[in-house]
Design a protein around this motif. Structure first.
Motif: not given
Length: 325
Positions: A265-271
């Protein structure tokens, strides 16, 4: 008598060129320390300013809105997303909410493509290994990743940013594009890419080698990608999220990554950002960025200027160009 300038508060530091214009056009208060305002400070701002200029890092749920004596008439948000604002309550209190659409499309798509390439080719892992002194030299089986060219990209949310991502993937890397969108999308742009709209999110997940999220956040899409949907993806597939953190169930994602249900996965935003779960940080097959989607000088200035346009139009009594409510 000289007319008083509207009082506005800017909750975080904005590019200097934009702050200068705000200082000239308004009675502007700036957050010199650039630390997020507390709930108490945000609540007080509603009582003391004609407009608040928040960002995605400012949470404005119902409890932040004072019960009476609200002075604020405009929330000129710095960003295109607005799931951090209680839109229904703002509307009920007669507060206009604006956003800054369009100007961050290309930069966000660039970051999404960067994440896709990085996680597929394991560049984050490779850099960490090299910097730690762990690279023993080239060999045929070292840090084997996944080829990107010619694979299938699945887009969830074929709006401006989704289309920009699809263009990069199709014309830059020869990728086939499938997508899900709530409404029908049939235009020259999607036809030129040969992009196919599928009937459901699950259909996209089953077909795509890479899934890129470009849908709104908020209650309607909270945990849209959950354990069941992660299980519906190919075992060798990758998930990219530059939309909103709450769209993905992070605990389910960690489990899927560690159990090999998806490849990465590649994430730039988070909960709940800026908090990032330790379990994500400790997981190797995920690339993590600190919400850099719009982080270019050109884009951040353009976002600020778009907010200024909304402010000026509102206080001059003209229709605001980017009104949400």
């Amino acid at each position: 008598m000289r007319k008083m300038k509207p009082r506005v508060i800017v909750t975080r530091r904005w590019p200097a060129a934009v702050e200068q214009i705000l200082a000239e056009r308004f009675d502007a208060t700036f957050n010199e320390g650039d630390a997020p305002l507390s709930p108490t400070q945000l609540k007080a701002a509603f009582l003391n300013f004609d407009a608040i200029l928040p960002t995605v890092s400012d949470k404005l749920p119902a409890g932040i809105f004072p019960d009476a004596d609200i002075r604020t008439r405009l929330l000129a948000n710095f960003g295109v997303g607005f799931s951090h604002i209680d839109i229904d309550l703002a509307k009920a209190r007669g507060i206009t909410v604006t956003i800054t659409p369009g100007v961050l499309t290309d930069c966000t798509a660039d970051i999404a493509m960067s994440l896709l390439l990085s996680v597929a080719r394991r560049t984050g892992e490779g850099e960490r290994q090299l910097r730690a002194g762990g690279w023993a030299g080239w060999c045929p089986t070292h840090m084997i990743g996944t080829k990107v060219t010619g694979k299938t990209l699945g887009i969830i949310g074929m709006g401006r940013i989704g289309k920009a991502m699809a263009r990069r993937a199709h014309f830059g890397f020869g990728m086939d594009v499938v997508f899900y969108n709530r409404s029908k999308v049939d235009d020259g742009e999607t036809r030129a890419m040969g992009a196919r709209q599928l009937a459901s999110i699950d259909d996209v997940l089953a077909e795509a080698d890479f899934v890129s999220l470009h849908c709104p956040g908020g209650a309607e899409n909270r945990h849209l990608i959950n354990a069941e949907r992660l299980g519906a993806m190919k075992r060798g597939a990758f998930l990219i999220n530059t939309a909103r953190g709450d769209v993905v169930d992070q605990k389910a994602l960690v489990a899927a990554l560690r159990e090999g249900k998806i490849a990465g996965a590649g994430l730039d935003v988070y909960d709940g950002e800026p908090a990032v779960p330790a379990a994500l940080i400790e997981t190797e097959n995920v690339v993590l960025l600190p919400h850099l989607g719009s982080a270019s000088e050109e884009t951040r200035v353009a976002m600020g200027m778009r907010a200024v346009e909304n402010l000026v139009a509102f206080f001059e009594g003209r229709p605001v160009p980017d009104r949400v409510v």
